[in-house]
Design an enzyme around this catalytic site. Structure first.
Site, PDB file in Angstrom:
ATOM      1  N   THR A 121       0.886  -1.155   0.000  1.00  0.00           N
ATOM      2  CA  THR A 121       0.000   0.000   0.000  1.00  0.00           C
ATOM      3  C   THR A 121       0.931   1.213   0.000  1.00  0.00           C
ATOM      4  O   THR A 121       2.139   1.065   0.067  1.00  0.00           O
ATOM      5  CB  THR A 121      -0.886  -0.118   1.241  1.00  0.00           C
ATOM      6  OG1 THR A 121      -1.641  -1.306   1.114  1.00  0.00           O
ATOM      7  CG2 THR A 121      -1.790   1.047   1.472  1.00  0.00           C
ATOM      8  N   THR A 177      -4.047   1.825  -2.250  1.00  0.00           N
ATOM      9  CA  THR A 177      -3.454   0.497  -2.404  1.00  0.00           C
ATOM     10  C   THR A 177      -3.947  -0.254  -3.635  1.00  0.00           C
ATOM     11  O   THR A 177      -5.020   0.043  -4.153  1.00  0.00           O
ATOM     12  CB  THR A 177      -3.770  -0.361  -1.148  1.00  0.00           C
ATOM     13  OG1 THR A 177      -3.022  -1.560  -1.202  1.00  0.00           O
ATOM     14  CG2 THR A 177      -5.248  -0.696  -1.049  1.00  0.00           C
ATOM     15  N   ASN A 189      -3.449  -3.536  -2.942  1.00  0.00           N
ATOM     16  CA  ASN A 189      -3.343  -4.672  -2.026  1.00  0.00           C
ATOM     17  C   ASN A 189      -1.951  -5.277  -2.126  1.00  0.00           C
ATOM     18  O   ASN A 189      -1.014  -4.741  -1.563  1.00  0.00           O
ATOM     19  CB  ASN A 189      -4.438  -5.715  -2.230  1.00  0.00           C
ATOM     20  CG  ASN A 189      -4.567  -6.614  -1.014  1.00  0.00           C
ATOM     21  OD1 ASN A 189      -4.164  -6.216   0.065  1.00  0.00           O
ATOM     22  ND2 ASN A 189      -5.096  -7.788  -1.167  1.00  0.00           N
ATOM     23  N   ASP A 200      -8.852  -9.233   0.572  1.00  0.00           N
ATOM     24  CA  ASP A 200      -9.070  -8.618   1.892  1.00  0.00           C
ATOM     25  C   ASP A 200     -10.420  -9.011   2.503  1.00  0.00           C
ATOM     26  O   ASP A 200     -10.697  -8.701   3.659  1.00  0.00           O
ATOM     27  CB  ASP A 200      -8.957  -7.084   1.808  1.00  0.00           C
ATOM     28  CG  ASP A 200      -7.542  -6.604   2.098  1.00  0.00           C
ATOM     29  OD1 ASP A 200      -6.725  -7.415   2.584  1.00  0.00           O
ATOM     30  OD2 ASP A 200      -7.239  -5.427   1.854  1.00  0.00           O
ATOM     31  N   SER A 216     -10.493  -3.168   5.529  1.00  0.00           N
ATOM     32  CA  SER A 216      -9.126  -2.690   5.327  1.00  0.00           C
ATOM     33  C   SER A 216      -8.458  -2.418   6.674  1.00  0.00           C
ATOM     34  O   SER A 216      -9.128  -2.342   7.712  1.00  0.00           O
ATOM     35  CB  SER A 216      -9.188  -1.394   4.512  1.00  0.00           C
ATOM     36  OG  SER A 216      -7.932  -0.770   4.485  1.00  0.00           O
ATOM     37  N   GLY A 239       1.426  -1.394   4.759  1.00  0.00           N
ATOM     38  CA  GLY A 239       1.864  -2.504   5.609  1.00  0.00           C
ATOM     39  C   GLY A 239       0.765  -3.485   5.956  1.00  0.00           C
ATOM     40  O   GLY A 239       0.895  -4.238   6.921  1.00  0.00           O
ATOM     41  N   GLY A 240      -0.339  -3.500   5.213  1.00  0.00           N
ATOM     42  CA  GLY A 240      -1.401  -4.473   5.478  1.00  0.00           C
ATOM     43  C   GLY A 240      -1.806  -4.411   6.932  1.00  0.00           C
ATOM     44  O   GLY A 240      -2.079  -3.338   7.489  1.00  0.00           O
TER      45      GLY A 240
HETATM   46  N1  GLY Z   1      -5.028  -3.982   1.316  1.00  0.00           N
HETATM   47  C1  GLY Z   1      -4.617  -3.706   2.610  1.00  0.00           C
HETATM   48  C2  GLY Z   1      -5.637  -3.044   3.444  1.00  0.00           C
HETATM   49  O1  GLY Z   1      -6.560  -2.478   2.912  1.00  0.00           O
HETATM   50  O2  GLY Z   1      -5.567  -3.086   4.631  1.00  0.00           O
END
Ligand code: GLY
Length: 560
Positions: free
Chosen positions: A369, A387, A389, A411, A440, A461-462
């Site tokens: 992201t 992002t 993803n 996600d 998210s 960083g997810g």
């Molecule tokens: N794709 C990562 C998030 O949305 O958290």
């Protein structure tokens, strides 16, 4: 001999001073943009110099990232924006992707009910309906001041002129080449071999940007771009229709706002879990006086880990798209509930994640992201995380349009209780439904103190986004760091499941790690090379701005 000795001692002292010196970011008087690429920050700041506001700069910066940072900057993905105007009004925009109308709950499961590996991660079926273009046009319509064509033109010029490959970018491109070929069945512009210093031009992307500039948002959702997109994705087994694109809209949302000590924090609400989890974690640690614990000491890591464990357990159970799921946000962030959740915290031993479920109420992304922070000379602040993803999203690249498409469908809770690519598990609240937005972790955040802007912060960083933003805020407020120092400090992360504390290598001493192990914590230091890439701006006491550009990437602060 004596002279050599003096020179040696002097050099050692000099090196020690240099080594111990705290990093200080760019400091400017008026305005700043901090983003993942120098070209994008420069384009954003040029707009501010021409008299545009932070929202104009956001639009220009995002288009520039779509050219210069295709790893995550995008036209084919989505994101969130949190803002605060110079009048103190705040708001949030949700331009998250959503599931196509033909999507269904079990679309990624085989006949035995097992998740089909990679189907939600790679290729045309992994793609959610993109929201970024709708988000930029919605921002411009409501809050922008300059003609949109002036905001897109610098990116058209950049795409034609080309970007210069950085060292980190060359390594990243080398890593993804095989996947680009596998998914697209041929070479694409980014799968050719590039060395540091090479120039890459994006002529097809320039044409798409020209159409957006001439026709407007309808080109992407109803016009030529929409038609090409649907035609090409269908050829590759995708399920996106023109109606899916026609029906997409960015949504203005009420941000999550809460107090942490003297600070007021404004962050993103659902369908991002970012603001709710940040509120839960900060409220959980507030009674413990983090300031008195040494920074990144055993006790500090323990306190944050236990708060994170409980919050991520709630995230997995309760959180999903607010338009589909009745989420008890007030109850989840209620002080009494948080106190009760932390009741089982014991300084003498780690809580086991298997002993923690979601709380009873009364009533992992990747690093791919990207986040940018902007403050303009009028005092407006914008915090944006967008992002695709995974890195380069689904890896699906449409030659004719010149951009990548996201793999945001991963996600969702593809199979209830089964981890996604960040190891995050989810429940019914985040199950797939037609036109639903996937949960998210993006946490674009603005912090104020005594009614004045203090910080603009966010990270990729997810699942680690929330904890990266958390630690950056605490580094400033509890440990009196400057912005660059706060951003550069080593980070750690816990997300309930898997029951592991991820830590950045070389950032923590052996004694601290051993003490955590002795308390029953499982430590993973090998697989977590980078936790977040924070781009942030701090308003200093004299009113100047200090940029925090994360040294983990090519991040750059530009200002004046
Ligand atoms: N794709 C990562 C998030 O949305 O958290």
């Amino acid at each position: 001999m004596k002279r050599i000795l003096i020179v040696l001692i002097a050099s050692t002292l000099f090196l020690q001073c240099t080594y111990n010196k705290k990093p200080v970011g760019l400091i400017v008087d008026k305005a700043m943009v901090v983003s993942a690429r120098e070209e994008a920050s420069t384009i954003g700041i040029d707009i501010l110099k021409k008299g545009g506001n932070a929202f104009d700069a956001m639009v220009a910066t995002e288009f520039a990232l779509a050219v210069s940072y295709q790893f995550a900057g995008n036209l084919g993905g989505g994101g969130f924006m949190v803002y605060r105007t110079n009048k103190g009004e705040s708001g949030a925009l949700d331009f998250r992707e959503k599931a196509p109308m033909s999507a269904s709950r079990d679309m990624y499961l085989d006949s035995l009910g097992n998740a089909i590996s990679d189907k939600s991660k790679k290729g045309a079926l992994a793609i959610g309906i993109p929201g970024t273009v709708a988000g930029l046009f919605a921002t411009h319509k409501k809050l922008g001041t300059m003609p949109i064509a002036d905001l897109i033109q610098p990116s058209i010029d950049l795409a034609k002129k080309g970007i210069i490959v950085t060292e980190k970018q060359a390594k990243r491109l080398a890593k993804y080449q095989a996947e680009f070929r596998e998914v697209n069945g041929k070479d694409i512009v980014l799968s050719l071999e590039y060395k540091v210093g090479d120039t890459i031009k994006f002529l097809q992307l320039a044409k798409t940007l020209e159409r957006l500039s001439n026709v407007g948002v309808d080109d992407f959702y109803k016009g030529e771009t929409a038609n090409i997109l649907v035609r090409e994705l269908n050829k590759r087994g995708g399920n996106m229709t023109l109606e899916d694109l026609n029906r997409y809209e960015a949504k203005w949302r009420k941000p999550i706002t809460f107090k942490y000590k003297d600070l007021e924090i404004i962050s993103m609400t659902l369908p991002s879990s970012g603001g709710i989890c940040l509120a839960q974690i900060l409220k959980s640690i507030e009674p413990y006086q983090a300031k008195e614990l040494k920074h990144n000491s055993t006790k500090y890591i323990q306190l944050l880990t236990e708060a994170e464990r409980r919050s991520y357990a709630d995230r997995a159970h309760y959180l999903g798209d607010i338009d589909f799921v009745n989420t008890p946000i007030d109850s989840l962030t209620d002080d009494a509930y948080i106190t009760q959740r932390m009741g089982s915290f014991d300084w003498n031993k780690a809580t086991k994640s298997s002993d923690i479920s979601h709380g009873k109420l009364n009533g992992y992304e990747s690093n791919e992201t990207t986040h940018y922070s902007i403050v303009d000379s009028f005092g407006n602040a914008v915090s944006v995380t967008t992002t695709l993803n995974g890195g380069f999203g689904s890896k699906v690249f449409i030659d004719e349009l010149g951009f990548f498409l996201n793999n945001e469908m991963d996600d969702f809770s593809v199979k209830l209780g089964t981890p996604n690519m960040f190891g995050l598990v989810g429940a019914e609240a985040n199950s797939i439904r037609p036109e639903k937005r996937m949960l998210s972790s993006m946490t674009p955040t603005i912090v104020t103190e005594n009614g004045k802007l203090k910080m603009v912060v966010g990270s990729p960083g997810g699942s680690t986004i929330i904890t990266s933003v958390l630690q950056t805020i605490l580094n400033i407020t509890e440990f009196d760091m400057g912005m660059q120092e706060a951003v550069a400090e080593p980070r750690f992360h816990h997300q309930w499941l898997p029951d592991v504390v991820k830590m950045e290598p070389n950032g923590f001493d052996k004694e601290t790690i051993q003490a955590l192990k002795d308390l029953g914590y499982t430590i993973d230091i090998s697989n977590s090379i980078v936790i977040g890439k924070v781009n942030a701006i701090l308003v200093l006491e004299n009113g100047q701005l200090e940029g925090g550009a994360d040294p983990r990437g090519d991040e750059t602060a530009v200002g004046y």
